[in-house]
Design a protein around this motif. Structure first.
Motif, PDB file in Angstrom:
ATOM      1  N   HIS A   1       0.811  -1.211   0.000  1.00  0.00           N
ATOM      2  CA  HIS A   1       0.000   0.000   0.000  1.00  0.00           C
ATOM      3  C   HIS A   1       0.854   1.276   0.000  1.00  0.00           C
ATOM      4  CE1 HIS A   1      -3.518  -2.538   0.967  1.00  0.00           C
ATOM      5  NE2 HIS A   1      -2.653  -3.207   1.695  1.00  0.00           N
ATOM      6  N   ALA A   2       2.177   1.112  -0.045  1.00  0.00           N
ATOM      7  CA  ALA A   2       3.069   2.274  -0.079  1.00  0.00           C
ATOM      8  C   ALA A   2       2.899   3.018  -1.397  1.00  0.00           C
ATOM      9  CB  ALA A   2       4.520   1.830   0.091  1.00  0.00           C
ATOM     10  N   PRO A   3       2.999   4.344  -1.394  1.00  0.00           N
ATOM     11  CA  PRO A   3       2.799   5.111  -2.636  1.00  0.00           C
ATOM     12  C   PRO A   3       3.796   4.745  -3.722  1.00  0.00           C
ATOM     13  CG  PRO A   3       3.684   6.515  -0.892  1.00  0.00           C
ATOM     14  CD  PRO A   3       3.275   5.228  -0.241  1.00  0.00           C
ATOM     15  N   GLU A   4       5.037   4.420  -3.331  1.00  0.00           N
ATOM     16  CA  GLU A   4       6.036   4.022  -4.324  1.00  0.00           C
ATOM     17  C   GLU A   4       5.629   2.735  -5.026  1.00  0.00           C
ATOM     18  OE1 GLU A   4       8.217   6.026  -0.852  1.00  0.00           O
ATOM     19  OE2 GLU A   4       6.602   4.554  -1.119  1.00  0.00           O
ATOM     20  N   VAL A   5       5.115   1.784  -4.246  1.00  0.00           N
ATOM     21  CA  VAL A   5       4.710   0.492  -4.815  1.00  0.00           C
ATOM     22  C   VAL A   5       3.480   0.664  -5.692  1.00  0.00           C
ATOM     23  CG1 VAL A   5       3.925  -1.839  -4.265  1.00  0.00           C
ATOM     24  CG2 VAL A   5       5.735  -0.778  -2.900  1.00  0.00           C
ATOM     25  N   GLU A   6       2.516   1.453  -5.223  1.00  0.00           N
ATOM     26  CA  GLU A   6       1.313   1.673  -6.023  1.00  0.00           C
ATOM     27  C   GLU A   6       1.646   2.357  -7.345  1.00  0.00           C
ATOM     28  OE1 GLU A   6      -1.581   3.681  -3.523  1.00  0.00           O
ATOM     29  OE2 GLU A   6      -2.350   1.719  -2.914  1.00  0.00           O
ATOM     30  N   ALA A   7       2.568   3.319  -7.311  1.00  0.00           N
ATOM     31  CA  ALA A   7       2.962   4.004  -8.543  1.00  0.00           C
ATOM     32  C   ALA A   7       3.678   3.054  -9.491  1.00  0.00           C
ATOM     33  CB  ALA A   7       3.857   5.200  -8.210  1.00  0.00           C
ATOM     34  N   LEU A   8       4.634   2.287  -8.975  1.00  0.00           N
ATOM     35  CA  LEU A   8       5.381   1.378  -9.839  1.00  0.00           C
ATOM     36  C   LEU A   8       4.487   0.274 -10.384  1.00  0.00           C
ATOM     37  CD1 LEU A   8       8.055   0.662 -11.104  1.00  0.00           C
ATOM     38  CD2 LEU A   8       8.666  -0.587  -9.014  1.00  0.00           C
ATOM     39  N   LYS A   9       3.505  -0.145  -9.603  1.00  0.00           N
ATOM     40  CA  LYS A   9       2.567  -1.163 -10.086  1.00  0.00           C
ATOM     41  C   LYS A   9       1.844  -0.668 -11.343  1.00  0.00           C
ATOM     42  CE  LYS A   9       0.365  -5.162  -9.569  1.00  0.00           C
ATOM     43  NZ  LYS A   9       1.061  -6.438  -9.816  1.00  0.00           N
ATOM     44  N   ARG A  10       1.511   0.610 -11.378  1.00  0.00           N
ATOM     45  CA  ARG A  10       0.866   1.162 -12.586  1.00  0.00           C
ATOM     46  C   ARG A  10       1.824   1.104 -13.776  1.00  0.00           C
ATOM     47  NH1 ARG A  10      -1.132   4.818  -8.613  1.00  0.00           N
ATOM     48  NH2 ARG A  10       0.337   6.468  -9.183  1.00  0.00           N
ATOM     49  N   PHE A  11       3.099   1.365 -13.544  1.00  0.00           N
ATOM     50  CA  PHE A  11       4.086   1.274 -14.617  1.00  0.00           C
ATOM     51  C   PHE A  11       4.218  -0.170 -15.118  1.00  0.00           C
ATOM     52  CE2 PHE A  11       5.170   5.495 -13.452  1.00  0.00           C
ATOM     53  CZ  PHE A  11       5.987   6.032 -14.436  1.00  0.00           C
ATOM     54  N   THR A  12       4.299  -1.118 -14.182  1.00  0.00           N
ATOM     55  CA  THR A  12       4.473  -2.514 -14.606  1.00  0.00           C
ATOM     56  C   THR A  12       3.236  -3.031 -15.327  1.00  0.00           C
ATOM     57  OG1 THR A  12       3.718  -3.404 -12.471  1.00  0.00           O
ATOM     58  CG2 THR A  12       6.085  -2.970 -12.721  1.00  0.00           C
ATOM     59  N   GLU A  13       2.051  -2.624 -14.880  1.00  0.00           N
ATOM     60  CA  GLU A  13       0.814  -3.071 -15.525  1.00  0.00           C
ATOM     61  C   GLU A  13       0.688  -2.520 -16.940  1.00  0.00           C
ATOM     62  OE1 GLU A  13      -2.113  -3.793 -11.672  1.00  0.00           O
ATOM     63  OE2 GLU A  13      -2.142  -1.860 -12.678  1.00  0.00           O
ATOM     64  N   GLN A  14       1.293  -1.376 -17.206  1.00  0.00           N
ATOM     65  CA  GLN A  14       1.286  -0.798 -18.548  1.00  0.00           C
ATOM     66  C   GLN A  14       2.453  -1.299 -19.400  1.00  0.00           C
ATOM     67  OE1 GLN A  14      -1.185   1.176 -19.897  1.00  0.00           O
ATOM     68  NE2 GLN A  14      -2.230   0.633 -17.984  1.00  0.00           N
ATOM     69  N   GLY A  15       3.228  -2.229 -18.863  1.00  0.00           N
ATOM     70  CA  GLY A  15       4.307  -2.829 -19.635  1.00  0.00           C
ATOM     71  C   GLY A  15       5.554  -1.981 -19.781  1.00  0.00           C
ATOM     72  N   GLU A  16       5.711  -0.948 -18.950  1.00  0.00           N
ATOM     73  CA  GLU A  16       6.842  -0.030 -19.120  1.00  0.00           C
ATOM     74  C   GLU A  16       8.175  -0.657 -18.756  1.00  0.00           C
ATOM     75  OE1 GLU A  16       6.936   3.818 -19.088  1.00  0.00           O
ATOM     76  OE2 GLU A  16       4.805   4.249 -19.253  1.00  0.00           O
ATOM     77  N   LEU A  17       8.157  -1.706 -17.946  1.00  0.00           N
ATOM     78  CA  LEU A  17       9.396  -2.414 -17.636  1.00  0.00           C
ATOM     79  C   LEU A  17       9.537  -3.674 -18.482  1.00  0.00           C
ATOM     80  CD1 LEU A  17       9.333  -0.423 -15.256  1.00  0.00           C
ATOM     81  CD2 LEU A  17      10.084  -2.275 -13.769  1.00  0.00           C
ATOM     82  N   GLY A  18       8.499  -3.987 -19.256  1.00  0.00           N
ATOM     83  CA  GLY A  18       8.529  -5.184 -20.078  1.00  0.00           C
ATOM     84  C   GLY A  18       8.452  -6.441 -19.232  1.00  0.00           C
ATOM     85  N   GLU A  19       9.153  -7.489 -19.654  1.00  0.00           N
ATOM     86  CA  GLU A  19       9.205  -8.737 -18.893  1.00  0.00           C
ATOM     87  C   GLU A  19      10.179  -8.568 -17.734  1.00  0.00           C
ATOM     88  OE1 GLU A  19      10.916 -13.307 -19.247  1.00  0.00           O
ATOM     89  OE2 GLU A  19      10.942 -11.975 -20.997  1.00  0.00           O
ATOM     90  N   ILE A  20       9.667  -8.642 -16.513  1.00  0.00           N
ATOM     91  CA  ILE A  20      10.535  -8.530 -15.336  1.00  0.00           C
ATOM     92  C   ILE A  20      11.116  -9.912 -15.064  1.00  0.00           C
ATOM     93  CG2 ILE A  20      10.673  -7.914 -12.898  1.00  0.00           C
ATOM     94  CD1 ILE A  20       8.213  -6.095 -13.386  1.00  0.00           C
ATOM     95  N   TYR A  21      12.385 -10.063 -15.331  1.00  0.00           N
ATOM     96  CA  TYR A  21      13.010 -11.379 -15.265  1.00  0.00           C
ATOM     97  C   TYR A  21      13.976 -11.529 -14.094  1.00  0.00           C
ATOM     98  CZ  TYR A  21      16.713  -8.815 -17.716  1.00  0.00           C
ATOM     99  OH  TYR A  21      17.663  -7.883 -18.074  1.00  0.00           O
TER     100      TYR A  21
END
Length: 353
Positions: A130-150
């Motif tokens: 529930h941290a703001p950093e995690v919530e923000a990054l989750k939006r980035f990952t859901e939009q594919g901005e990091l691609g495949e996180i390996y």
């Protein structure tokens, strides 16, 4: 007027008094705190009286028979998460259980299966989600901005942060030390941002180098003569989708920072560090670093309780669930088993998704 959620607290220790109860009180228009239960009846009565909760019990079985309850926060030592959760679910209650889920994979699995069977919510106290950093990054990952996180790196390190209170250094009651206490938070955060892949193989090592001798305590003086947990753990986890995580966690280690909690992610389109949030990408023939200039913030625990209450009222989804709890428990227990045996552990599927 919408019906209030009638909430009981099992375990009258610091996490109940300092975290769960204050944040339920912030939801007073939606919540009625009706009971506190603790095996030490005097503790339950004292806490109930202090925060004006009408009922106190030393037995949750008696509590469920005597009081109408919709939801329960389980704030006991780790050993008692499983029986209290099963009892609460079978009594028709939604459950918010503190981390870690349980002591064994079998317990976590039964907890998840019971919640599914009785149609009640089971969620866990992974408040860093529930941290703001995690919530923000989750939006980035859901939009594919990091691609495949390996690949990911998980850090939960303290220089001299062995808790000097509670039962944190008691393996019988807690199941372990920093790995199951603080490492579990950052590990869950990484898994959440990676969409919780199914674990495959783990290799772990644990150390007990500093905790069994008297020393400087930045979180109070610990019981070093009865220190039965690891003071440091390291591990590698691989997943069935090919991803991997490296993990370092310690209550006490000779490192520079007094407290270092972080997750680093590496994907084929970008990477990120979570605390503080920095995103690394290649764009327009440049290597670009992105940092937010502002993150909206409400307390992690406050959001955790608020969202649990809302899910209880609406039947909506929670941010964590029983199946994820099983995967996490598999990893934790697998790392401890690997450290004990000195070999990698191949994990078997524990639950059908």
């Amino acid at each position: 007027m919408k019906k209030k959620v009638r909430v009981a607290i099992i375990g009258a220790g610091a996490i109940a008094e300092g975290v769960h109860i204050p944040n339920y009180l912030k939801c007073e228009e939606k919540v009625e705190l009706v009971a506190v239960c603790d095996v030490i009846e005097e503790k339950a009565k004292a806490l109930a009286q202090k925060v004006n909760i009408p009922y106190a019990f030393s037995s949750y079985e008696e509590m469920f028979k005597s009081v109408e309850i919709d939801a329960v926060s389980i704030c006991t030592p780790n050993k008692f998460h499983y029986p209290a959760t099963i009892a609460a679910l079978n009594a028709g209650c939604h459950v918010l259980c503190e981390k870690p889920p349980a002591m064994t994979v079998e317990e976590a699995t039964e907890m998840a299966e019971t919640a599914e069977k009785v149609g009640k919510i089971l969620t866990y106290g992974f408040h860093f989600r529930h941290a703001p950093e995690v919530e923000a990054l989750k939006r980035f990952t859901e939009q594919g901005e990091l691609g495949e996180i390996y690949a990911a790196r998980v850090t939960a390190m303290r220089r001299r942060g062995i808790p000097g209170w509670g039962v944190f250094t008691n393996k019988e009651l807690q199941g372990g030390g920093p790995l199951i206490d603080i490492g579990v938070h950052m590990l869950d955060t990484a898994l959440y941002l990676m969409d919780y892949p199914e674990p495959d193989t783990v290799f772990g090592v644990t150390y007990q180098k500093l905790g069994k001798r008297k020393g400087v305590g930045l979180m109070g003086e610990w019981d070093w003569e009865n220190f039965s947990i690891e003071d440091m753990a390291r591990g590698m986890i691989t997943f069935k989708n090919g991803a991997s995580i490296l993990l370092d966690t310690a209550f006490a280690a000779n490192v520079e920072k007094h407290d270092d909690m972080n997750v680093s992610l590496m994907g084929d389109k970008g990477g990120a560090d979570v605390f503080p949030l920095k995103i690394y990408q290649e764009k327009h023939d440049l290597l670009v670093n992105t940092t937010p200039s502002h993150l909206p913030h409400k307390g992690n625990h406050e959001l955790e309780i608020e969202r649990f209450v809302e899910a209880c009222l609406t039947g909506g989804p929670t941010i964590s669930n029983g199946v994820e709890g099983v995967y996490l428990q598999q990893i934790i227990n697998g790392l401890y088993e690997s450290a004990e045996k000195g070999e990698a552990i191949k994990l078997q599927r524990a639950i059908q998704v």
